[in-house]
Design a protein around this motif. Structure first.
Motif, PDB file in Angstrom:
ATOM      1  N   VAL A 368       0.797  -1.234   0.000  1.00  0.00           N
ATOM      2  CA  VAL A 368       0.000   0.000   0.000  1.00  0.00           C
ATOM      3  C   VAL A 368       0.830   1.285   0.000  1.00  0.00           C
ATOM      4  CG1 VAL A 368      -1.846  -1.176   1.235  1.00  0.00           C
ATOM      5  CG2 VAL A 368      -0.205   0.172   2.531  1.00  0.00           C
ATOM      6  N   SER A 369       2.128   1.205   0.261  1.00  0.00           N
ATOM      7  CA  SER A 369       2.924   2.428   0.416  1.00  0.00           C
ATOM      8  C   SER A 369       2.968   3.273  -0.845  1.00  0.00           C
ATOM      9  CB  SER A 369       4.352   2.072   0.858  1.00  0.00           C
ATOM     10  OG  SER A 369       4.946   1.164  -0.054  1.00  0.00           O
ATOM     11  N   GLY A 373       1.071   7.043  -0.319  1.00  0.00           N
ATOM     12  CA  GLY A 373       2.101   8.047  -0.087  1.00  0.00           C
ATOM     13  C   GLY A 373       2.919   7.809   1.162  1.00  0.00           C
ATOM     14  N   ARG A 374       4.153   8.318   1.131  1.00  0.00           N
ATOM     15  CA  ARG A 374       5.088   8.100   2.238  1.00  0.00           C
ATOM     16  C   ARG A 374       4.719   8.942   3.459  1.00  0.00           C
ATOM     17  NH1 ARG A 374       5.675   6.475  -2.932  1.00  0.00           N
ATOM     18  NH2 ARG A 374       7.814   6.518  -3.706  1.00  0.00           N
ATOM     19  N   ARG A 375       4.382  10.203   3.215  1.00  0.00           N
ATOM     20  CA  ARG A 375       4.033  11.104   4.315  1.00  0.00           C
ATOM     21  C   ARG A 375       2.815  10.576   5.081  1.00  0.00           C
ATOM     22  NH1 ARG A 375       3.834  16.588   6.097  1.00  0.00           N
ATOM     23  NH2 ARG A 375       1.716  17.349   6.422  1.00  0.00           N
ATOM     24  N   THR A 376       1.794  10.162   4.348  1.00  0.00           N
ATOM     25  CA  THR A 376       0.575   9.643   4.978  1.00  0.00           C
ATOM     26  C   THR A 376       0.879   8.417   5.825  1.00  0.00           C
ATOM     27  OG1 THR A 376      -0.772  10.450   3.136  1.00  0.00           O
ATOM     28  CG2 THR A 376      -1.728   8.736   4.545  1.00  0.00           C
ATOM     29  N   MET A 377       1.666   7.484   5.279  1.00  0.00           N
ATOM     30  CA  MET A 377       2.012   6.270   6.004  1.00  0.00           C
ATOM     31  C   MET A 377       2.810   6.587   7.263  1.00  0.00           C
ATOM     32  SD  MET A 377       0.933   3.392   4.452  1.00  0.00           S
ATOM     33  CE  MET A 377       2.135   2.120   4.802  1.00  0.00           C
ATOM     34  N   PHE A 378       3.764   7.518   7.138  1.00  0.00           N
ATOM     35  CA  PHE A 378       4.620   7.845   8.282  1.00  0.00           C
ATOM     36  C   PHE A 378       3.806   8.524   9.388  1.00  0.00           C
ATOM     37  CE2 PHE A 378       7.735  10.283  10.695  1.00  0.00           C
ATOM     38  CZ  PHE A 378       8.739   9.351  10.883  1.00  0.00           C
TER      39      PHE A 378
END
Length: 543
Positions: A368-369, A373-378
């Motif tokens: 799903v990454s 998106g990276r920002r959302t996941m982090f």
């Protein structure tokens, strides 16, 4: 942002008009194709990318397999010193329990705490050597070091010899962490970049799972193979990896940096199925390198100009590893279960379940990454881990059986939520943010910062949660939960969205000092040029 063939073009809003159609006429055929390839990368979907270049994915897989050594070594090293036969052969008699043996506390502290320090050394050395010799030679040298150090551990005749072998192995592990993350970052296709870089985290989850299952069975044997089997199993990772590393292609980015264009084109021909794609990616790499801010490639350059912000972002996301309590969970998991009243055998089985949760979270993040998106996941990862840790602290404050079971549940579920929200995102963000020239140095600084803090926690945590000292037990969740609450707020202002951005676009975003929250929608000159070049090439424009 400076283009190799054009004056600097500043853009300040996402609503700027498109470039004039005459733009493509001014380009050489090579630059036109290089920019068109950038747009092709944008146009390809996740599944199209997975199907288009199987050779590229194979070599990425070879490097990711190599990363499995790190997770296995960490778990196996801690398990070996707790195995009865190892303690009987190299330990001291337990005065209060006749027939029992123990490894001196000083050796336990040295083995658990010093590994991070030698990992720092390995990552630092790799970042230097790769600039001189390239990825392939340094990876092969690292594998040779790993094979030799496992041999020292396997043939050990004292705790000191085991410690020496383990520390040399940690140098190899630190080198792998740097080299694999940087190499995969450089050659990964845009649409699946977060997935394959994040696989570095999944690779490290598989090793501990295998080591946990092995030690569960081998610990019951009544001979030296009870601990030697765990050690020599590392050769399985290394030898299989070596078989691929001997033939692995050098990083095309490294070759272009060294001016070896013919060799770079040959390597790209091995990675991409379509020769036109290989030609275009060679031009793309040249364009990105020519447009990057000037830097000699030293560590101090990571803190100069726009690279300072990029390095600080990488440090920040990697520190989420140590500040979330990952090192505590990994090093003191079995002990925490015992303090919560769980039997040794049951705590070991729960530990195996925790490893399954780790792999499940990392696998889900893998899929799903690249979509969210990276920002959302982090951000989601920081918030979820904060909530989980605070819940653990609350349940640990209540003295009932139900509360104890809840604490065990929260503590175990940490493995899933960390690896889903943070674990994979850390590698993806820190792997994408730096420039080509400074990627290895920036990664070394970020990884070393996290490892240095883990060294601190390895000595501090026992005094926080052990009876006779802080005696917090599960209430240690309040400590890490409070830290991660601050991390969640800071991440909102610090971590940008890098999803769908080519490295040339990221260079431009940082050079133009675009605010963090505008990264996602900001329209760069590079992407507008890529769209124009792609359109011109499709129309067969005569340039």
């Amino acid at each position: 942002m400076k283009s190799p063939s054009h004056e600097q073009v500043e853009i300040t809003a996402a609503t700027d008009p498109p470039l004039p159609t005459e733009f493509a006429h001014d380009l050489s055929s090579g630059e036109l194709h290089g920019r068109a390839i950038q747009q092709q990368e944008h146009n390809r979907t996740y599944w199209q990318t997975l199907r288009s270049d199987p050779k590229l994915l194979f070599w990425i897989g070879v490097m990711l397999w190599t990363m499995g050594v790190r997770g296995f070594e960490n778990q196996a090293g801690g398990s070996v010193i707790s195995i009865t036969e190892f303690k009987r052969r190299f330990g001291q008699p337990e005065p209060s329990e006749p027939g029992e043996y123990f490894i001196a506390t000083s050796w336990q502290s040295a083995i658990s705490g010093s590994g991070n320090a030698f990992t720092i050394l390995g990552a630092t050395l790799a970042s230097y050597f790769v600039d001189w010799f390239g990825y392939k030679k340094v990876v092969l040298a690292t594998t040779a070091l790993n094979l030799g150090s496992v041999g020292i551990e396997f043939g050990t005749t004292s705790v000191g010899m085991f410690f020496a072998g383990k520390m040399v192995n940690c140098i190899a592990v630190g080198s792998y962490l740097n080299l694999v993350t940087a190499y995969v970052s450089e050659i990964s296709p845009l649409a699946i970049r977060a997935s394959v870089i994040g696989f570095c985290n999944l690779s490290q989850c598989i090793g501990p799972f295998i080591a946990s299952i092995m030690s569960y069975y081998t610990a019951q044997w009544d001979n030296d193979w009870s601990w030697r089997a765990l050690i020599c199993a590392q050769w399985g990772f290394s030898v299989v990896g070596l078989a691929g590393q001997i033939f692995m292609p050098e990083s095309p980015v490294y070759l272009v940096r060294k001016g070896k264009m013919t060799e770079a084109r040959a390597v790209l021909g091995r990675l991409y199925s379509d020769p036109r794609d290989a030609d275009g990616h060679l031009e793309r790499i040249k364009l990105t390198l020519e447009g990057e801010p000037n830097a000699s490639g030293g560590f101090m350059d990571c803190f100069r100009g726009t690279d300072r912000r990029r390095t600080l972002v990488s440090i920040f996301v990697f520190l989420a590893e140590s500040m979330s309590g990952l090192g505590f969970v990994g090093n003191y998991g079995a002990l925490m279960y015992q303090y919560l009243g769980i039997s040794d055998r049951r705590s070991f089985l729960i530990g195996i379940g925790a490893q399954i949760l780790s792999m499940s979270g990392a696998t889900l993040a893998f899929f799903v990454s690249d979509f969210y998106g990276r920002r959302t996941m982090f951000l989601w990862g920081c918030i979820s881990v904060t909530t989980l840790l605070l819940c653990m602290g609350i349940s640990g404050s209540v003295n009932t059986n139900a509360a104890t079971l809840a604490s065990v549940g929260f503590y175990t579920m940490f493995n899933f939520f960390y690896n889903f929200g943070l674990g994979s995102g850390v590698y993806a963000i820190a792997g994408e943010i730096p420039t080509f020239v400074l990627r290895n140095k920036s990664l070394a600084i970020a990884m070393n910062s996290s490892n240095a803090v883990n060294v601190m926690w390895s000595f501090v945590c026992p005094y926080i949660f052990n009876p006779g000292y802080g005696n917090l037990k599960a209430r240690i969740g309040f400590v890490f939960g409070a830290i991660m609450a601050l991390w969640s707020v800071a991440a909102y202002y610090i971590v940008p969205e890098t999803r769908g951005r080519t490295y040339e676009e990221l260079d431009e975003l940082f050079v133009n000092e675009v605010p963090t929250r505008q990264f996602k929608n900001y329209v760069t000159v590079a992407e507008r040029r890529a769209a124009e070049a792609y359109s011109a090439e499709k129309k067969g424009m005569d340039v």
